[in-house]
Design an enzyme around this catalytic site. Structure first.
Site, PDB file in Angstrom:
ATOM      1  N   LYS A 160      49.394  55.121 -54.114  1.00 22.69           N
ATOM      2  CA  LYS A 160      48.984  53.758 -54.436  1.00 22.69           C
ATOM      3  C   LYS A 160      50.094  53.072 -55.229  1.00 22.69           C
ATOM      4  O   LYS A 160      51.029  53.708 -55.712  1.00 22.69           O
ATOM      5  CB  LYS A 160      47.680  53.768 -55.236  1.00 22.69           C
ATOM      6  CG  LYS A 160      47.782  54.492 -56.582  1.00 22.69           C
ATOM      7  CD  LYS A 160      46.460  54.486 -57.307  1.00 22.69           C
ATOM      8  CE  LYS A 160      46.572  55.192 -58.658  1.00 22.69           C
ATOM      9  NZ  LYS A 160      45.328  55.146 -59.424  1.00 22.69           N
ATOM     10  N   ARG A 258      34.183  54.431 -65.732  1.00 18.56           N
ATOM     11  CA  ARG A 258      34.685  53.440 -64.777  1.00 18.56           C
ATOM     12  C   ARG A 258      33.784  53.526 -63.548  1.00 18.56           C
ATOM     13  O   ARG A 258      32.575  53.602 -63.675  1.00 18.56           O
ATOM     14  CB  ARG A 258      36.159  53.718 -64.427  1.00 18.56           C
ATOM     15  CG  ARG A 258      37.131  53.478 -65.571  1.00 18.56           C
ATOM     16  CD  ARG A 258      38.571  53.364 -65.082  1.00 18.56           C
ATOM     17  NE  ARG A 258      38.937  54.389 -64.114  1.00 18.56           N
ATOM     18  CZ  ARG A 258      40.165  54.591 -63.648  1.00 18.56           C
ATOM     19  NH1 ARG A 258      41.136  53.812 -64.075  1.00 18.56           N
ATOM     20  NH2 ARG A 258      40.428  55.537 -62.778  1.00 18.56           N
ATOM     21  N   TYR A 384      68.053  31.882 -72.924  1.00 19.55           N
ATOM     22  CA  TYR A 384      66.975  30.919 -73.171  1.00 19.55           C
ATOM     23  C   TYR A 384      66.542  30.940 -74.631  1.00 19.55           C
ATOM     24  O   TYR A 384      66.487  31.992 -75.278  1.00 19.55           O
ATOM     25  CB  TYR A 384      65.768  31.249 -72.292  1.00 19.55           C
ATOM     26  CG  TYR A 384      65.918  30.763 -70.870  1.00 19.55           C
ATOM     27  CD1 TYR A 384      66.064  29.408 -70.583  1.00 19.55           C
ATOM     28  CD2 TYR A 384      65.901  31.668 -69.808  1.00 19.55           C
ATOM     29  CE1 TYR A 384      66.198  28.964 -69.274  1.00 19.55           C
ATOM     30  CE2 TYR A 384      66.024  31.237 -68.499  1.00 19.55           C
ATOM     31  CZ  TYR A 384      66.180  29.884 -68.238  1.00 19.55           C
ATOM     32  OH  TYR A 384      66.317  29.448 -66.946  1.00 19.55           O
ATOM     33  N   MET A 433      64.509  35.528 -65.853  1.00 20.12           N
ATOM     34  CA  MET A 433      63.794  35.989 -64.665  1.00 20.12           C
ATOM     35  C   MET A 433      64.677  36.880 -63.790  1.00 20.12           C
ATOM     36  O   MET A 433      64.211  37.886 -63.253  1.00 20.12           O
ATOM     37  CB  MET A 433      63.303  34.793 -63.846  1.00 20.12           C
ATOM     38  CG  MET A 433      62.528  35.196 -62.598  1.00 20.12           C
ATOM     39  SD  MET A 433      61.945  33.771 -61.643  1.00 20.12           S
ATOM     40  CE  MET A 433      60.676  33.131 -62.721  1.00 20.12           C
TER      41      MET A 433
END
Length: 488
Positions: A160, A258, A384, A433
């Site tokens: 996964k 869960r 930034y 980014m």
């Protein structure tokens, strides 16, 4: 698949078997150079090679070298021959890559043919940041955990979350080739991607969306059912389709709180299952909350005992075999007495251990390059919000990796470090980014030099500790835009 510099008949057979194990693309191509340093008669050698190629379901064969080119008539598949690597490179560039599309390519060449030049052309240099994954280390870790188990115990591997950031079908395909019993994904679309890539072994979907149950059936995926609502809805769909005995996996909640049926529901659950002919229980499982934590061992043992008792209660009411599994990676290392019929291997496949197991190997290396080097004055501010400050002026390097690639923004402003030429260099200012800056004052480095974000599991653990998180998050956050390169 770059398997250059190891050119003989034995390694050729091994490489071709690995090529044919890759199911993502139907078309298979091999680029093979002259085979040197062999005592075999040249004609007999290339007759043997042609016989191997002709019987390995190869779509396209490319021979490079004057010796192999003399025997081109022996090869029965689509074929192209070139006297030198430079001739082949020129052909690729002149054709603007039109000869290569949606195929798996194996490079197999003697060192003097410099196949790295071909590799550099064929690899798409879309992004300078690359995650390198060592498939041999993955299989070494897989075999280590397999060796701990009883011979009859099955092994399910969790793939996964893009196989913990390492790639989806690439890792699943490798595991299928090495005989894993089961794969597990979180969502149906992950399972569909694996099926489309040629994965045929059983796949359990741990959190299938109800509205996508039709797709789950179409792709022969096996759902986890964890409450009466999911059980009833899936059974109704099967009934509408006239499907009987579809394999499902029952999730029990033994204490994690869960997903899962709780012990108070078991009698009603058994009754429903006995009346239901549309499904067949393939497995019963649960999840350990803290198998890696020694201080929680008493609770873990309580979970294990509860699971054994509840699952036995269900199984005794059905006259067919049902697989039971509860151990995760840490559970395999610490509670082997409870391996039942199957275990689930997750983070351990990538070399992380709850007991500092030195037999496990790290599998991932995240690297980038220096885009630009700049001299910084005393009063300059970097990045930034002008957060990057170096008191006495210095030299910085700009690296093309940012938070969109998976370099957590919390590592900025000196908290995190990268590595250049074996030197640890702090990240300066806010991480952007797509890039970040590091302090390289006093170091002899150049633009284009390699930058290591991490290359060992200890690097990943250190990064996780600084962010107050776990290695799972570091690995799964590596963006899919970061190119994955696999080594075998």
């Amino acid at each position: 698949i770059n398997d250059s510099y190891n050119s003989d008949l034995v390694s050729l057979n091994i490489a071709l078997d690995f090529l044919n194990s890759q199911k993502k693309h139907k078309d298979k191509t091999i680029v093979l150079s002259d085979i040197l340093q062999t005592n075999q008669n040249e004609e007999e050698l290339y007759k043997n090679i042609a016989n191997i190629i002709n019987n390995k379901d190869i779509t396209k064969f490319i021979g490079i070298g004057k010796a192999i080119s003399k025997y081109k008539e022996l090869f029965n598949t689509e074929k192209h021959f070139f006297d030198t690597t430079e001739d082949f490179k020129k052909s690729i560039l002149d054709m603007n890559f039109k000869n290569f599309k949606n195929e798996t390519i194996l490079l197999k060449g003697a060192r003097e043919f410099e196949f790295e030049k071909i590799s550099d052309i064929l690899q798409k240099k879309i992004h300078e940041t690359v995650l390198e994954i060592d498939l041999e280390s993955i299989i070494s870790n897989y075999n280590h955990f397999r060796s701990l188990l009883n011979k009859k115990t099955k092994l399910m591997v969790m793939v996964k979350a893009f196989s913990y950031g390492s790639g989806s079908y690439e890792i699943a395909n490798l595991l299928q080739f090495h005989g894993v019993d089961y794969l597990a994904v979180a969502y149906i679309d992950e399972g569909i991607e694996l099926r489309n890539a040629g994965i045929t072994i059983p796949i359990m979907v741990m959190n299938p969306k109800i509205e996508h149950y039709n797709l789950l059936i179409d792709y022969k995926l096996e759902p986890e059912l964890y409450n009466f609502r999911t059980l009833d809805l899936f059974s109704k769909l099967l009934k509408d389709k006239n499907i009987l005995e579809y394999p499902i996996h029952l999730k029990l909640d033994t204490g994690m709180k869960r997903l899962g049926f709780v012990k108070e529901e078991i009698e009603d659950l058994i009754y429903k299952l006995e009346q239901n002919k549309t499904i067949k229980i393939k497995s019963i499982f649960s999840h350990l909350s803290a198998s890696e934590d020694k201080e929680s061992d008493e609770f873990t043992k309580k979970q294990l005992v509860n699971f054994e008792r509840i699952s036995s209660k269900i199984m005794e009411r059905f006259n067919y075999p049902i697989i039971r599994h509860i151990l995760n990676s840490a559970g395999i290392e610490r509670f082997l007495d409870y391996q039942f019929d199957m275990v689930r291997l997750g983070i351990g496949l990538y070399g992380f251990s709850s007991i500092e197991n030195k037999e496990l190997e790290g599998v991932s290396k995240l690297i980038s390059t220096i885009s630009q080097i700049k001299n910084i004055n005393k009063n300059d501010r970097i990045g930034y919000n002008r957060k990057g400050v170096l008191d006495n002026g210095s030299k910085i390097a700009i690296i093309p990796i940012g938070y969109a690639d998976g370099l957590n923004r919390g590592l900025g402003n000196g908290i995190g470090s990268l590595y250049i030429n074996n030197n640890e260099v702090p990240i300066i200012g806010n991480i952007s980014m797509d890039m970040c800056a590091v302090d390289i004052t006093g170091l002899d480095v150049n633009e284009g030099d390699e930058v290591i974000i991490f290359k060992t599991n200890q690097h990943i653990k250190t990064m996780a500790k600084k962010l107050n998180t776990i290695p799972y998050e570091i690995m799964t956050n590596i963006s899919q835009r970061v190119k994955r390169v696999y080594f075998q």
